[in-house]
Write an enzyme that holds these catalytic residues in place. Structure first.
Site, mmCIF file in Angstrom:
data_model
loop_
_atom_site.group_PDB
_atom_site.id
_atom_site.type_symbol
_atom_site.label_atom_id
_atom_site.label_comp_id
_atom_site.label_asym_id
_atom_site.label_seq_id
_atom_site.Cartn_x
_atom_site.Cartn_y
_atom_site.Cartn_z
ATOM 1 C CB SER A 30 -0.947 0.033 1.369
ATOM 2 O OG SER A 30 -1.748 -1.417 1.204
ATOM 3 N N GLY A 101 -5.133 -4.192 -7.657
ATOM 4 C CA GLY A 101 -6.894 -3.021 -7.747
ATOM 5 C C GLY A 101 -6.241 -1.885 -7.447
ATOM 6 C CB SER A 173 -13.016 0.273 -0.211
ATOM 7 O OG SER A 173 -12.010 0.963 -0.677
ATOM 8 C CD GLN A 175 -8.211 -1.112 -3.792
ATOM 9 O OE1 GLN A 175 -9.072 -1.322 -4.368
ATOM 10 N NE2 GLN A 175 -7.411 -2.467 -3.380
ATOM 11 C CG ASP A 325 -5.417 -7.598 1.253
ATOM 12 O OD1 ASP A 325 -6.097 -7.673 0.961
ATOM 13 O OD2 ASP A 325 -4.370 -6.667 1.901
ATOM 14 N NE ARG A 356 -7.249 -12.619 -1.873
ATOM 15 C CZ ARG A 356 -7.195 -11.480 -1.701
ATOM 16 N NH1 ARG A 356 -6.836 -10.404 -0.491
ATOM 17 N NH2 ARG A 356 -5.719 -10.975 -2.303
ATOM 18 N NE ARG A 399 -2.905 -9.795 -0.283
ATOM 19 C CZ ARG A 399 -1.324 -9.456 0.778
ATOM 20 N NH1 ARG A 399 -0.567 -10.653 0.854
ATOM 21 N NH2 ARG A 399 -2.064 -7.843 0.189
HETATM 22 C C1 S3P Z 1 -6.149 -1.384 -0.147
HETATM 23 C C2 S3P Z 1 -6.853 -1.659 0.390
HETATM 24 C C3 S3P Z 1 -7.566 -2.474 0.150
HETATM 25 C C4 S3P Z 1 -6.275 -4.057 0.037
HETATM 26 C C5 S3P Z 1 -5.192 -3.587 -0.697
HETATM 27 C C6 S3P Z 1 -4.446 -2.690 -0.365
HETATM 28 C C7 S3P Z 1 -5.058 -0.130 -0.152
HETATM 29 O O1 S3P Z 1 -8.836 -2.723 -0.143
HETATM 30 O O2 S3P Z 1 -7.597 -4.812 -0.061
HETATM 31 O O3 S3P Z 1 -4.995 -5.085 -0.524
HETATM 32 O O4 S3P Z 1 -4.003 0.241 -0.826
HETATM 33 O O5 S3P Z 1 -5.486 0.570 0.051
HETATM 34 P P1 S3P Z 1 -9.603 -1.975 -0.187
HETATM 35 O O6 S3P Z 1 -9.257 -0.595 -0.680
HETATM 36 O O7 S3P Z 1 -10.608 -3.077 -1.829
HETATM 37 O O8 S3P Z 1 -10.726 -2.880 0.976
#
Ligand code: S3P
Length: 444
Positions: A30, A101, A173, A175, A325, A356, A399
């Site tokens: 991240s 993602g 989230s 993200q 995760d 998952r 994972r």
């Molecule tokens: C992440 C947020 C998580 C996580 C991903 C990394 C990030 O996803 O699962 O591996 O770096 O912001 P989500 O925002 O979809 O929960």
């Protein structure tokens, strides 16, 4: 540019006789993505030490370059020459995010504030993952989706005149939160994201470190994060701590191999990321955070894990964002715990690199473990021994691959996975690091 798919590489793991030593895991994924992107949005030079050189992050580095911000390895460090908020350039080719993602969704927020048109693509796994959660708020701010709908491939047109918004995220989230805040850097005013459940806060911490005006307020159980628009960021030195999500595989192995004693040095222990370690402790495992310190605005520690008798626990839904995760590998640890482990509130697991929930339960059942899904809850009935002998479908998910290789380190018969390829997205040194501690793996 399209890549011919490489043939799958089946692998398996065997019961380990011992598991001990001190290691460092690669840099946090991240934080690595963010360091590259924020470096591109800053003016001047950003120097990154300890960047994760996994495929996901290397794809982000390439995309940053395509947007006109050189991002290169110079000696042992990575250097990004930033263009400033609003200063990124029209790319000549499609932006390819591979399996990531995080790379793709955060980059939507980065691109949003620029008068450029980008086409974003990903691999077969990423091309099934939901993008509306990010596109909806960005569209309200002024981004146009020219081509595509809810999944990649998509073409976006950003705007140098974004409208600031107040946005309550419908799903927990980081993200989505990060994409809106990154777009907010370019907007004409203050942009606020409201979270019902707190998710990882690396964007907030690192944006502040780069000089953005950003504030966090709690309103009861909600958190409101506000960033000021027309932001000016300045290049920084960033040290990336060890990834607690990668360290979780080492810790999980130490929790199940008899007599194991492992220390993982320099791991990020930000409390928005440590739910897995809390849960391991509750199961009876001996987990200590040693030499707690702070580096670059993030708390880090050396994590020592010693094997002990494990008992099943209930993992509450409120803990999910802080270990989202880690559920596949926790479920594999739960197979070795006496009694039932109930993991609640896992709806988001269905939209990760694979579903998952389904992939984890199928893998456990293939290895003789009683496991099931009940709504958003995963239930694993553990015991003192695991039969093993199954081959697990990994569905292009790093994972899932690593979790089941860990399962095999304590099982009666080897545990196979159909493909180890995707482990390189987040933990390219997995096999050598684990083997150095006593893990037993082989290609099949
Ligand atoms: C992440 C947020 C998580 C996580 C991903 C990394 C990030 O996803 O699962 O591996 O770096 O912001 P989500 O925002 O979809 O929960």
């Amino acid at each position: 540019m399209s890549h011919a798919p490489t043939p799958p590489r089946p692998f398996r793991s065997h019961r380990a006789k011992a598991f001990a030593g001190t290691v460092r895991v690669p840099g946090d994924k991240s934080i690595s993505h963010r360091a590259l992107m924020f470096g591109a949005l800053a003016s001047g030079r950003t120097v990154i030490t300890g960047l994760l050189e996994g495929e996901d992050v290397l794809n982000t580095a390439k995309v940053v370059e395509q947007l006109g911000s050189p991002a290169r390895k110079v000696g042992d460090v990575w250097e990004v020459l930033g263009r400033g908020v609003g200063g990124l350039a029209q790319p000549a080719a499609d932006l390819e995010f591979g399996n990531s993602g995080t790379g793709c969704r955060l980059m939507m927020g980065v691109v949003a504030g620029h008068d450029i048109t980008v086409k974003m693509t990903g691999d077969a796994s990423l091309s099934t993952r939901p993008m509306r959660r990010v596109l909806d708020p960005l569209k309200t701010m002024g981004v146009k989706v020219l081509d595509g709908r809810d999944t990649l491939p998509l073409s976006l047109r950003g705007s140098s005149r974004l409208i600031p918004i107040v946005y309550e995220t419908p799903v927990p989230s980081a993200q989505v939160k990060s994409a809106v805040l990154l777009a907010g850097l370019a907007a004409s005013g203050a942009t606020t994201v409201v979270e019902k459940e707190a998710t990882r806060d690396h964007t907030e911490r690192m944006l502040r470190y780069f000089g953005a005006e950003i504030s966090t307020e709690r309103h009861g159980s909600k958190t409101a994060i506000t960033v000021k628009g027309h932001a000016e960021l300045a290049g920084q030195n960033v040290t990336v701590p060890g990834d607690p999500s990668s360290a979780a595989f080492v810790a999980a192995a130490a929790a199940i191999v008899p007599g194991a004693d492992v220390t993982i040095a320099g791991v990020l222990v930000n409390e928005t990321r440590t739910g897995f370690y809390t849960t391991l402790r509750e199961m009876g495992c001996d987990v200590a955070f040693l030499n707690a310190r702070e580096e670059g605005g993030e708390p880090i520690a050396d994590i020592r894990v010693r094997q002990a008798k494990l008992t099943g626990v209930r993992v509450p839904p409120q803990r999910a964002p802080s270990m989202i995760d880690e559920y596949p590998v926790l479920a594999c640890v739960a197979a070795y715990a006496s009694g039932e482990t109930r993991m609640e509130g896992l709806a988001e697991l269905k939209v990760k690199e694979s579903d998952r929930l389904a992939a984890t339960v199928a893998g456990l059942v293939a290895n003789g473990i009683s496991a099931r899904v009940d709504g958003d809850t995963m239930i694993v009935a553990g015991g003192s021994s695991v039969r093993g002998g199954g081959v697990v479908a990994t569905h292009m998910d790093h994972r899932i691959a690593m979790a089941f290789l860990i399962l095999g380190l304590g099982a009666d018969a080897p545990v196979g996975i159909d493909d180890i390829t995707f482990v390189a997205t987040s933990f390219p040194t997995f096999q050598s690091l684990m083997t150095g501690l006593g893990g037993q793996f082989e290609a099949v």
